[in-house]
Write a protein that holds these residues in place. Structure first.
Motif, PDB file in Angstrom:
ATOM      1  N   SER A 142       0.752  -1.325  -0.098  1.00  0.00           N
ATOM      2  CA  SER A 142      -0.077  -0.041   0.050  1.00  0.00           C
ATOM      3  C   SER A 142       0.896   1.247   0.085  1.00  0.00           C
ATOM      4  N   SER A 143       0.189   2.303  -0.555  1.00  0.00           N
ATOM      5  CA  SER A 143       0.937   3.499  -0.780  1.00  0.00           C
ATOM      6  C   SER A 143       1.300   4.272   0.660  1.00  0.00           C
ATOM      7  N   ILE A 144       0.218   3.916   1.635  1.00  0.00           N
ATOM      8  CA  ILE A 144       0.474   4.414   2.892  1.00  0.00           C
ATOM      9  C   ILE A 144       1.765   3.956   3.733  1.00  0.00           C
ATOM     10  N   TYR A 145       2.327   2.854   3.370  1.00  0.00           N
ATOM     11  CA  TYR A 145       3.600   2.213   3.929  1.00  0.00           C
ATOM     12  C   TYR A 145       4.594   3.018   3.349  1.00  0.00           C
ATOM     13  N   ASN A 146       4.721   3.444   1.965  1.00  0.00           N
ATOM     14  CA  ASN A 146       5.592   4.265   1.453  1.00  0.00           C
ATOM     15  C   ASN A 146       5.815   5.564   2.181  1.00  0.00           C
ATOM     16  N   TYR A 147       4.667   6.294   2.597  1.00  0.00           N
ATOM     17  CA  TYR A 147       4.670   7.395   3.325  1.00  0.00           C
ATOM     18  C   TYR A 147       5.181   7.173   4.749  1.00  0.00           C
ATOM     19  N   LEU A 148       4.918   6.053   5.461  1.00  0.00           N
ATOM     20  CA  LEU A 148       5.395   5.822   6.579  1.00  0.00           C
ATOM     21  C   LEU A 148       6.801   5.571   6.830  1.00  0.00           C
ATOM     22  N   ARG A 149       7.358   4.778   5.698  1.00  0.00           N
ATOM     23  CA  ARG A 149       8.771   4.519   5.529  1.00  0.00           C
ATOM     24  C   ARG A 149       9.505   5.755   5.283  1.00  0.00           C
ATOM     25  N   ALA A 150       9.040   6.729   4.555  1.00  0.00           N
ATOM     26  CA  ALA A 150       9.548   7.976   4.462  1.00  0.00           C
ATOM     27  C   ALA A 150       9.644   8.822   5.864  1.00  0.00           C
ATOM     28  N   HIS A 151       8.418   8.689   6.521  1.00  0.00           N
ATOM     29  CA  HIS A 151       8.424   9.413   7.917  1.00  0.00           C
ATOM     30  C   HIS A 151       9.480   8.862   8.590  1.00  0.00           C
ATOM     31  N   SER A 152       9.635   7.656   8.747  1.00  0.00           N
ATOM     32  CA  SER A 152      10.739   6.980   9.494  1.00  0.00           C
ATOM     33  C   SER A 152      12.195   7.302   9.058  1.00  0.00           C
ATOM     34  N   ILE A 153      12.342   7.598   7.955  1.00  0.00           N
ATOM     35  CA  ILE A 153      13.692   7.942   7.522  1.00  0.00           C
ATOM     36  C   ILE A 153      13.905   9.471   7.974  1.00  0.00           C
ATOM     37  N   ILE A 154      12.878  10.233   7.674  1.00  0.00           N
ATOM     38  CA  ILE A 154      13.207  11.632   7.738  1.00  0.00           C
ATOM     39  C   ILE A 154      13.323  11.741   9.251  1.00  0.00           C
ATOM     40  N   GLU A 155      12.540  11.296  10.182  1.00  0.00           N
ATOM     41  CA  GLU A 155      12.689  11.325  11.552  1.00  0.00           C
ATOM     42  C   GLU A 155      13.741  10.885  12.052  1.00  0.00           C
ATOM     43  N   PHE A 156      14.280   9.739  11.457  1.00  0.00           N
ATOM     44  CA  PHE A 156      15.690   9.402  11.805  1.00  0.00           C
ATOM     45  C   PHE A 156      16.942  10.379  11.686  1.00  0.00           C
ATOM     46  N   ILE A 157      16.809  10.634  10.466  1.00  0.00           N
ATOM     47  CA  ILE A 157      17.951  11.757  10.188  1.00  0.00           C
ATOM     48  C   ILE A 157      17.791  12.892  11.281  1.00  0.00           C
ATOM     49  N   TYR A 158      16.388  13.412  11.517  1.00  0.00           N
ATOM     50  CA  TYR A 158      16.253  14.459  12.464  1.00  0.00           C
ATOM     51  C   TYR A 158      16.712  14.189  14.073  1.00  0.00           C
ATOM     52  N   LEU A 159      16.330  12.990  14.252  1.00  0.00           N
ATOM     53  CA  LEU A 159      16.878  12.581  15.606  1.00  0.00           C
ATOM     54  C   LEU A 159      18.602  12.331  15.681  1.00  0.00           C
ATOM     55  N   LEU A 160      19.099  12.096  14.556  1.00  0.00           N
ATOM     56  CA  LEU A 160      20.272  11.960  14.479  1.00  0.00           C
ATOM     57  C   LEU A 160      21.120  13.096  14.495  1.00  0.00           C
TER      58      LEU A 160
END
Length: 163
Positions: free
Chosen positions: A42-60
């Motif tokens: 589902s395309s929702i999982y693409n958004y959630l994957r992108a959200h996790s990547i961006i938040e990972f970089i933000y927290l790093l």
């Protein structure tokens, strides 16, 4: 007597890095889960994957800033590299990434709303196009942070800045 500065130092030195580490671990778990593209189509999982990547970089980036600030502690305002990191990497990138996260969450919410209400969109936009557009918009609206700040270091025993 406990003053505000000691409470701030305790939170800054102990609580915030723990929150960043916990967030990094949970986002890494999310990335491992969302990496399985065969089951999660589902395309929702693409958004959630992108959200996790961006938040990972933000927290790093946040964890790097806190560790740099703790390592240099009293000398932080006197080190040129630390000020460069604070103004150009930390201030600009974390603000732009935070805006990207907000726009991505809004996109996810609208996508869910369209699914629930069976609202048919006549045009299809690819996920990558939306993600690139979100990141470009967030960086564009935060570019003033990169150009408005002056990099300066304090000169010992003076109140002037060397720019």
């Amino acid at each position: 007597m406990v003053d505000a500065a000691s409470i701030r130092q305790f939170v800054f030195a102990n609580i915030i890095p723990l929150i960043c580490v916990f967030g990094l671990i949970t986002n890494l778990i999310n990335l491992i889960i969302f990496a399985n593209r065969k089951k999660l189509k589902s395309s929702i999982y693409n958004y959630l994957r992108a959200h996790s990547i961006i938040e990972f970089i933000y927290l790093l980036l946040n964890l790097g800033y806190f560790l740099l600030k703790l390592t240099l502690s009293a000398r932080f305002d006197y080190v040129y590299f630390a000020k460069l990191y604070q103004l150009y990497i930390y201030s600009f990138l974390t603000t732009a990434l935070a805006v990207s996260l907000i726009l991505l969450e809004m996109t996810i919410s609208f996508k869910r709303l369209f699914i629930i209400t069976n609202f048919n969109i006549t045009f299809k936009v690819k996920f990558r196009t939306i993600l690139i557009l979100i990141i470009l918009v967030s960086f564009f609206f935060n570019i003033s942070i990169a150009f408005d700040n002056k990099v300066g270091i304090k000169i010992a025993n003076t109140s002037s800045l060397l720019t």
